[in-house]
Design a protein around this motif. Structure first.
Motif, PDB file in Angstrom:
ATOM      1  N   PRO A 105      52.431  47.566  36.893  1.00 25.08           N
ATOM      2  CA  PRO A 105      53.081  47.318  38.171  1.00 25.08           C
ATOM      3  C   PRO A 105      52.411  48.275  39.450  1.00 25.08           C
ATOM      4  O   PRO A 105      52.418  47.768  40.513  1.00 25.08           O
ATOM      5  N   LEU A 106      52.659  49.534  38.968  1.00 33.72           N
ATOM      6  CA  LEU A 106      52.662  50.451  40.046  1.00 33.72           C
ATOM      7  C   LEU A 106      51.037  50.523  40.606  1.00 33.72           C
ATOM      8  O   LEU A 106      50.800  51.013  41.670  1.00 33.72           O
ATOM      9  N   ARG A 107      50.258  50.013  39.814  1.00 34.07           N
ATOM     10  CA  ARG A 107      48.672  50.174  39.799  1.00 34.07           C
ATOM     11  C   ARG A 107      48.220  48.991  40.237  1.00 34.07           C
ATOM     12  O   ARG A 107      47.035  48.636  40.520  1.00 34.07           O
ATOM     13  N   TYR A 108      49.197  47.703  40.549  1.00 32.21           N
ATOM     14  CA  TYR A 108      48.759  46.486  40.540  1.00 32.21           C
ATOM     15  C   TYR A 108      47.853  46.191  41.850  1.00 32.21           C
ATOM     16  O   TYR A 108      46.875  45.628  41.978  1.00 32.21           O
ATOM     17  N   ALA A 109      48.401  46.921  42.902  1.00 31.94           N
ATOM     18  CA  ALA A 109      47.522  46.744  44.335  1.00 31.94           C
ATOM     19  C   ALA A 109      46.300  47.304  44.121  1.00 31.94           C
ATOM     20  O   ALA A 109      45.386  46.896  44.827  1.00 31.94           O
ATOM     21  N   SER A 110      46.242  48.377  43.473  1.00 34.78           N
ATOM     22  CA  SER A 110      44.823  49.093  43.629  1.00 34.78           C
ATOM     23  C   SER A 110      44.102  48.711  42.501  1.00 34.78           C
ATOM     24  O   SER A 110      42.695  48.534  42.690  1.00 34.78           O
ATOM     25  N   VAL A 111      44.332  47.759  41.570  1.00 28.19           N
ATOM     26  CA  VAL A 111      43.548  47.391  40.554  1.00 28.19           C
ATOM     27  C   VAL A 111      42.957  46.059  41.326  1.00 28.19           C
ATOM     28  O   VAL A 111      41.776  45.601  41.071  1.00 28.19           O
ATOM     29  N   LEU A 112      43.825  45.166  41.595  1.00 31.63           N
ATOM     30  CA  LEU A 112      43.768  43.666  42.129  1.00 31.63           C
ATOM     31  C   LEU A 112      43.347  43.930  43.713  1.00 31.63           C
ATOM     32  O   LEU A 112      44.206  43.300  44.598  1.00 31.63           O
ATOM     33  N   THR A 113      42.345  44.577  44.199  1.00 35.82           N
ATOM     34  CA  THR A 113      42.072  44.635  45.539  1.00 35.82           C
ATOM     35  C   THR A 113      41.387  43.393  46.279  1.00 35.82           C
ATOM     36  O   THR A 113      40.836  42.387  45.364  1.00 35.82           O
ATOM     37  N   ASN A 114      41.360  43.105  47.337  1.00 34.13           N
ATOM     38  CA  ASN A 114      40.888  41.811  48.027  1.00 34.13           C
ATOM     39  C   ASN A 114      39.446  41.867  47.722  1.00 34.13           C
ATOM     40  O   ASN A 114      38.866  40.600  47.262  1.00 34.13           O
ATOM     41  N   LEU A 115      38.757  42.917  47.700  1.00 36.31           N
ATOM     42  CA  LEU A 115      37.225  42.983  47.266  1.00 36.31           C
ATOM     43  C   LEU A 115      37.189  42.507  45.771  1.00 36.31           C
ATOM     44  O   LEU A 115      36.408  41.590  45.530  1.00 36.31           O
ATOM     45  N   LYS A 116      37.927  43.100  44.775  1.00 38.28           N
ATOM     46  CA  LYS A 116      37.784  42.684  43.611  1.00 38.28           C
ATOM     47  C   LYS A 116      38.327  41.096  43.353  1.00 38.28           C
ATOM     48  O   LYS A 116      37.679  40.453  42.480  1.00 38.28           O
ATOM     49  N   ILE A 117      39.080  40.561  44.233  1.00 36.99           N
ATOM     50  CA  ILE A 117      39.527  39.143  43.983  1.00 36.99           C
ATOM     51  C   ILE A 117      38.226  38.378  44.467  1.00 36.99           C
ATOM     52  O   ILE A 117      37.882  37.196  43.719  1.00 36.99           O
ATOM     53  N   VAL A 118      37.432  38.885  45.525  1.00 37.99           N
ATOM     54  CA  VAL A 118      36.275  38.158  46.110  1.00 37.99           C
ATOM     55  C   VAL A 118      35.484  38.068  45.013  1.00 37.99           C
ATOM     56  O   VAL A 118      34.525  36.967  44.694  1.00 37.99           O
ATOM     57  N   VAL A 119      35.156  39.259  44.412  1.00 39.69           N
ATOM     58  CA  VAL A 119      34.150  39.229  43.024  1.00 39.69           C
ATOM     59  C   VAL A 119      34.322  38.471  42.166  1.00 39.69           C
ATOM     60  O   VAL A 119      33.442  37.679  41.573  1.00 39.69           O
ATOM     61  N   ILE A 120      35.680  38.407  41.867  1.00 40.76           N
ATOM     62  CA  ILE A 120      36.172  37.496  40.711  1.00 40.76           C
ATOM     63  C   ILE A 120      35.835  35.998  41.240  1.00 40.76           C
ATOM     64  O   ILE A 120      35.283  35.279  40.205  1.00 40.76           O
ATOM     65  N   GLY A 121      35.962  35.668  42.293  1.00 38.94           N
ATOM     66  CA  GLY A 121      35.754  34.215  42.843  1.00 38.94           C
ATOM     67  C   GLY A 121      34.313  34.020  42.739  1.00 38.94           C
ATOM     68  O   GLY A 121      34.009  32.922  42.373  1.00 38.94           O
ATOM     69  N   VAL A 122      33.651  34.904  43.288  1.00 40.09           N
ATOM     70  CA  VAL A 122      32.103  34.638  43.183  1.00 40.09           C
ATOM     71  C   VAL A 122      31.564  34.509  41.850  1.00 40.09           C
ATOM     72  O   VAL A 122      30.625  33.871  41.389  1.00 40.09           O
ATOM     73  N   ALA A 123      32.017  35.320  41.037  1.00 38.64           N
ATOM     74  CA  ALA A 123      31.607  35.521  39.594  1.00 38.64           C
ATOM     75  C   ALA A 123      32.096  34.080  38.764  1.00 38.64           C
ATOM     76  O   ALA A 123      31.189  33.388  38.060  1.00 38.64           O
ATOM     77  N   ILE A 124      33.092  33.472  39.161  1.00 38.48           N
ATOM     78  CA  ILE A 124      33.700  32.128  38.711  1.00 38.48           C
ATOM     79  C   ILE A 124      32.523  31.037  39.115  1.00 38.48           C
ATOM     80  O   ILE A 124      32.200  29.961  38.478  1.00 38.48           O
ATOM     81  N   ILE A 125      32.409  30.986  40.480  1.00 40.84           N
ATOM     82  CA  ILE A 125      31.426  29.962  40.803  1.00 40.84           C
ATOM     83  C   ILE A 125      30.109  30.203  40.282  1.00 40.84           C
ATOM     84  O   ILE A 125      29.317  29.209  39.727  1.00 40.84           O
ATOM     85  N   THR A 126      29.600  31.271  40.388  1.00 38.86           N
ATOM     86  CA  THR A 126      28.340  31.593  39.787  1.00 38.86           C
ATOM     87  C   THR A 126      28.177  31.143  38.458  1.00 38.86           C
ATOM     88  O   THR A 126      27.224  30.527  37.690  1.00 38.86           O
TER      89      THR A 126
END
Length: 316
Positions: free
Chosen positions: A131-152
């Motif tokens: 939990p202490l690293r949650y915000a640093s692991v799932l940053t907004n940029l990484k979430i966008v990358v995951i979303g783009v990867a899902i669509i692609t």
């Protein structure tokens, strides 16, 4: 040769099927379907609205939930027109290109939903195990990358499947088994060799929903192991409670899928309308149930929804 060319041209018309044997009751059957569509569209739109408008929900978990609601909206809209067109006006005809387009989007949003559920499982694993690293692991940029990867991922998979369908000749009956265009149904109407199509379709299923389900199970094995290592029973309960909504979403996605597979494999003697109703339920249950599950089981979503309703009542 010319006949084969005619069969593969865009002039081909497929005939969709409502509920076999119950055509006289289509108007009555449409009532529960209309209710389900209204619930799915309004529920997922409301979830999207509260996540966008409430700053307290601008967190990774709710970004993934907004992706889930988007895929559910797309899935509902993809089948809405043809299904209600059959039930209300007996409009069964659909052109070849329109059929492929509908099939593309139905399959695309299904693959995307599976991918989003996997991303949400990873989100819960990170939140519970570190939990202490949650915000640093799932940053907004990484979430966008995951979303783009899902669509692609979904777009590439489905583009290959559609291209392979377009190369086939369709010289048999053009009657489809459902009220929407489904990849196996369209493929079976071809009078040419479909072994490549079958192999690609099976590969796509295994590498999307199949692989996703394995990693979702693996995520929960790791989550359970982490939770059981927590000394406090109260902390264990709180950790498990954050997963309840996601477990419900996984269940309403995979259980209808498995049920449909079992009916097709073992229900050879079942009436034709059983296949149709289960196939329709398979596409409607997740969009209907997901907003209900998250509204009931997630306190933050429930509070945000109530806040939106209270605000709208106050303004009126």
């Amino acid at each position: 040769m010319s006949n084969s060319q005619n069969c593969t041209s865009s002039s081909i018309i497929f005939l969709l099927t409502g509920v076999p044997g119950l055509e006289a009751f289509h108007i009555w059957i449409s009532i529960p379907f209309c209710f389900l569509y209204a619930t799915a569209l309004s529920g997922n739109s409301l979830i999207l609205f509260v996540i966008v408008t409430q700053p307290s929900l601008h967190e990774p978990m709710y970004y993934f939930l907004s992706m889930l609601s988007t895929t559910d909206l797309g899935l509902s809209i993809s089948t809405l027109v043809t299904m209600l067109g059959i039930f209300w006006f007996n409009i069964r005809e659909i052109s070849f290109n329109a059929c492929l387009s509908q099939m593309f989007f139905i399959q695309l949003f299904t693959v995307m939903e599976s991918s989003v559920l996997l991303a949400m499982a990873f989100d819960r694993f990170v939140a519970i195990s570190n939990p202490l690293r949650y915000a640093s692991v799932l940053t907004n940029l990484k979430i966008v990358v995951i979303g783009v990867a899902i669509i692609t991922r979904g777009t590439l998979t489905l583009t290959i499947m559609v291209v392979l369908l377009k190369r086939l000749s369709y010289c048999r009956s053009h009657v489809l088994l459902h009220s929407y265009c489904f990849y196996p149904d369209v493929m079976k109407l071809s009078c040419t060799d479909t072994r490549i199509n079958s192999a690609v379709g099976l590969t796509a299923l295994i590498t999307t929903a199949g692989v996703d389900s394995i990693f979702i199970v693996l995520s929960y094995v790791l989550i359970i192991r982490t939770v059981l290592s927590i000394a406090s029973p109260e902390e264990r309960r709180k950790a498990f409670s954050t997963c309840v909504s996601h477990i419900g979403a996984v269940a309403v996605f995979y259980i209808p899928l498995i049920s449909l597979s079992f009916v097709h494999r073992f229900g050879k003697g079942a009436p034709p309308y059983v296949y149709t109703l289960i196939a329709n339920a398979y596409l409607l249950i997740p969009p209907v149930m997901n907003p209900i599950i998250y509204s009931v089981k997630t306190k933050q979503i429930r509070k945000a929804v109530l806040k939106v309703f209270h605000s709208s009542v106050t303004k009126t």
